[in-house]
Motif scaffolding. Sequence first.
Motif, PDB file in Angstrom:
ATOM      1  N   GLY A 113      43.678  41.094  45.219  1.00 38.47           N
ATOM      2  CA  GLY A 113      43.348  42.182  44.318  1.00 38.47           C
ATOM      3  C   GLY A 113      42.377  41.750  43.232  1.00 38.47           C
ATOM      4  N   THR A 114      42.538  40.503  42.763  1.00 34.28           N
ATOM      5  CA  THR A 114      41.628  39.975  41.753  1.00 34.28           C
ATOM      6  C   THR A 114      40.202  39.892  42.290  1.00 34.28           C
ATOM      7  OG1 THR A 114      43.374  38.680  40.702  1.00 34.28           O
ATOM      8  CG2 THR A 114      41.105  37.980  40.293  1.00 34.28           C
ATOM      9  N   LEU A 115      40.057  39.391  43.517  1.00 35.51           N
ATOM     10  CA  LEU A 115      38.729  39.274  44.119  1.00 35.51           C
ATOM     11  C   LEU A 115      38.097  40.644  44.341  1.00 35.51           C
ATOM     12  CD1 LEU A 115      39.321  36.436  46.752  1.00 35.51           C
ATOM     13  CD2 LEU A 115      38.094  36.265  44.579  1.00 35.51           C
ATOM     14  N   LEU A 116      38.887  41.609  44.828  1.00 38.93           N
ATOM     15  CA  LEU A 116      38.356  42.949  45.069  1.00 38.93           C
ATOM     16  C   LEU A 116      37.933  43.631  43.769  1.00 38.93           C
ATOM     17  CD1 LEU A 116      40.930  44.139  47.754  1.00 38.93           C
ATOM     18  CD2 LEU A 116      38.509  43.637  48.147  1.00 38.93           C
ATOM     19  N   ALA A 117      38.770  43.506  42.734  1.00 40.72           N
ATOM     20  CA  ALA A 117      38.441  44.108  41.439  1.00 40.72           C
ATOM     21  C   ALA A 117      37.210  43.455  40.833  1.00 40.72           C
ATOM     22  CB  ALA A 117      39.635  43.979  40.492  1.00 40.72           C
ATOM     23  N   ALA A 118      37.112  42.127  40.954  1.00 37.55           N
ATOM     24  CA  ALA A 118      35.949  41.413  40.416  1.00 37.55           C
ATOM     25  C   ALA A 118      34.672  41.845  41.114  1.00 37.55           C
ATOM     26  CB  ALA A 118      36.156  39.911  40.564  1.00 37.55           C
ATOM     27  N   LEU A 160      34.868  41.980  50.626  1.00 38.30           N
ATOM     28  CA  LEU A 160      34.351  42.205  49.280  1.00 38.30           C
ATOM     29  C   LEU A 160      33.041  42.986  49.272  1.00 38.30           C
ATOM     30  CD1 LEU A 160      34.966  38.635  47.803  1.00 38.30           C
ATOM     31  CD2 LEU A 160      36.518  40.606  47.785  1.00 38.30           C
ATOM     32  N   LEU A 161      32.409  43.112  50.435  1.00 44.65           N
ATOM     33  CA  LEU A 161      31.117  43.786  50.501  1.00 44.65           C
ATOM     34  C   LEU A 161      31.222  45.268  50.134  1.00 44.65           C
ATOM     35  CD1 LEU A 161      29.692  42.198  53.777  1.00 44.65           C
ATOM     36  CD2 LEU A 161      28.970  41.725  51.431  1.00 44.65           C
TER      37      LEU A 161
END
Length: 247
Positions: free
Chosen positions: A12-17, A205-206
């Motif tokens: 979730g952190t990576l997606l939000a970032a 993440l794209l």
Amino acid sequence: MPPLLTDPSAGGTLLAAALIGGLVRGFTGFGFAMVFIPLAAAVVGPAAAVGLIWIVDAPFSLWLGGLSARRATGREVLPLLAGSTALLPVGVWLLTRLDPALARWLTAGAILAALAALTTGWRYRGRPSLALSVAVGGASGLASGFAALGGMPLAVFWLASQSAEAAQVRHNLMAYFGLSTLVSGVVFLGGGLVTAERAVLALPLLLPYGLGLLIGARSFHLASDRLFRRIAYTVILAAVCLALPVW
């Protein structure tokens, strides 16, 4: 397995970032790394975060760079690219050898000094000299190599110009990143920062990054030049806070 699958919080952190970084990048032309790197580094480590951000951003940088190429100021962009290309490998070398805490202190200090100059009203007159452009490009290459913050020196460089307009700054940044993406891809591959495993991790993440870019780009046309500068300065201040090793 990728943290997106094994750790929902990390994923979730990576997606939000990626989403928030895309919003900032689409609106201002820079700032994705300043949002993404501090958060991603806490999940996958600094070196992996630098490689990951290149994989996520590369397709969009090439596309946006192509769109802005005709409107960019070549006499300003090309010397910057030359300086960046020369010192980018040094930045990658530092990433693997420099103490991470020291690198973050150096980055934060440099950004804070530049921000102080801008907010107090300092501006340079006339066109930047060739030597200044190459030097700023070198700083960008170093920052890109060890912290993926190559856009920060460039943003400060153009925002400090008395004659630079928001639209021109944005076109210059977009064109520069499109060209520098090709150069950094070669260097990062050679340095082992871009790998097949990180490419797999980057795929989910794209979508959020692309969505953020789209919303940010469309919002840009609603902002005045003054508002653009205020938002840019806020992004710079956020970069300082996120880069501090106290976190």
